[in-house]
Design an enzyme around this catalytic site. Sequence first.
Site, PDB file in Angstrom:
ATOM      1  CE1 TYR A 152      -2.961   3.137   1.094  1.00 50.21           C
ATOM      2  CE2 TYR A 152      -2.085   2.895   3.317  1.00 50.21           C
ATOM      3  CZ  TYR A 152      -2.832   3.608   2.396  1.00 50.21           C
ATOM      4  OH  TYR A 152      -3.446   4.774   2.768  1.00 50.21           O
ATOM      5  CG  ASP A 237      -3.071  -3.365   7.814  1.00 43.79           C
ATOM      6  OD1 ASP A 237      -4.282  -3.672   7.811  1.00 43.79           O
ATOM      7  OD2 ASP A 237      -2.674  -2.209   7.581  1.00 43.79           O
ATOM      8  CB  ILE A 239      -7.808  -3.050   7.431  1.00 44.14           C
ATOM      9  CG1 ILE A 239      -7.111  -2.880   6.083  1.00 44.14           C
ATOM     10  CG2 ILE A 239      -6.941  -2.531   8.555  1.00 44.14           C
ATOM     11  CD1 ILE A 239      -6.891  -1.419   5.714  1.00 44.14           C
ATOM     12  CE  LYS A 276      -9.338   0.876   3.197  1.00 42.40           C
ATOM     13  NZ  LYS A 276      -9.504   2.029   2.288  1.00 42.40           N
TER      14      LYS A 276
END
Length: 525
Positions: A152, A237, A239, A276
């Site tokens: 990202y 992570d 998410i 998200k």
Amino acid sequence: MAIEIEQSPPSVGLSKIAVSATHGEDSPYFAGWKAYDENPYDEWSNPSGVIQMGLAENQVSFDLVEEYLEQHPEASNLGSKGFRENALFQDYHGLLSFRKAMASFMEQIRGGRAKFDPERIVLTAGATAANELLTFILADPGDALLVPTPYYPGFDRDLRWRTGVNIVPIHCDSSNNFQITPQALEAAYSEAENKKMKVRGVLITNPSNPLGATIQRVVLQQILDFVTKKNIHLVSDEIYSGSAFSSSEFVSVAEILEAQQYKNAERVHIVYSLSKDLGLPGFRVGTVYSYNDKVVTTARRMSSFTLISSQTQHLLASMLSDKEITENYIETNRERLRKRYDMIIEGLTSSGIECLKGNAGLFCWMNLGPFLDTPTREGELALWNSIVHEVKLNISPGSSCHCSEPGWFRVWPKDPTAAKDISSIMKYTKAVRTAAQELRTLSFSLLFAFAFDSDEGLTWAFDGGDGFKVASVAVEGLPSDSVCVKAWKYLLQGNVGEEQAIHSGASNCGEMQRAVKAIVLHQTC
């Protein structure tokens, strides 16, 4: 009216953070956002604007959230008593009711295969704050975190800018669908050591942004074994965990820890957010879940800089505590995301555009390498620049995600039918660019009008046949209301920006393609 203040050459100094370039916002990823913000597409008011395909935004199940709020107004209506309770100071542990609801929701997403203790949940204003907070706790300025590529683009800002910590990439490639390997982990660790950086941990995104794919259990175990051997941390992570198309396809590191009775768990930390999976980025709700007591204590102290409003916690605690609502939402959202993804992939692959096989998240990772003028980062950015500024589609180039292979792009159209626009444009981009160079010194105006009126004419003319000689005759035979003729008239007058008028004359997909090709070719030349 804004107050304008004359800015003379700076005489008052600012901090190193303020003047540092590690904010990462000079990336093409953010430049695409800026192009969209300055000229956003609207079907009626601005049809020639930039179409947003570079934003990881989940709106496919927003109606379910709105339906809940309509049926349960008490969730957002605090009343006089509730208003007093939520308006007054709350300690930075956050509302216990919300932490319990959040822990329960995280368990549901993982199919009940992992348990979460509300006392280990630290609330933050989104995943951005959670990742930065963990970086502050785990590493010192000058230290390094190992992050697998592609990753990202915002991590360059979130992990580096204010913390002073370095990112050392774990290079992954398409030969194994960008999966992390022990060899890549060791290579990244050695690179950091050679640069005299102390490696503090590995940060992974599972499911991956931008790949839209989950990390396999065996790979997760290898990563956990690696960080244990090196005595460093692992930040996972997660998410997009609720956006995997099937619960069984996503394996959380929490499941592996539970299976091995939490051995070596003190080095593992999970980041989660509702931005998200629930599509609520504006609510700024994130969490740090750590198996390390000292990290939990420190994170809670530091979270006072990044709190979530009590009203937001109250509303979400009410919704997430309703098991029937959350179970229906998770199942419906996953199915809708899968259908959306399948539609987009079908549109791209049917036009010969290769896509990585994904099973999660809000992305398609597509390979436009065959359309590059040169197989380099520069070639990729040249194509990206044309797509954003000429074709008016904002997609994210792989180089902004530190992908080592030129030509990969991340895309997620809000409207799945928009994938057809990408396919139509990219199908002709390489031929258009080549032809533009060859025709630069030729009288090509009439040829364009002729060539763009049919695929056969396009091929015939670009092959260097007799198209040059008869173009002037052929164009006279085109219907005056042909969108190609309209497009060429505008272009001939220098009104390259008249895409709106051109688009309004496009009665079908074929005509739209020809109009876009005419515009792209003219601007390229």
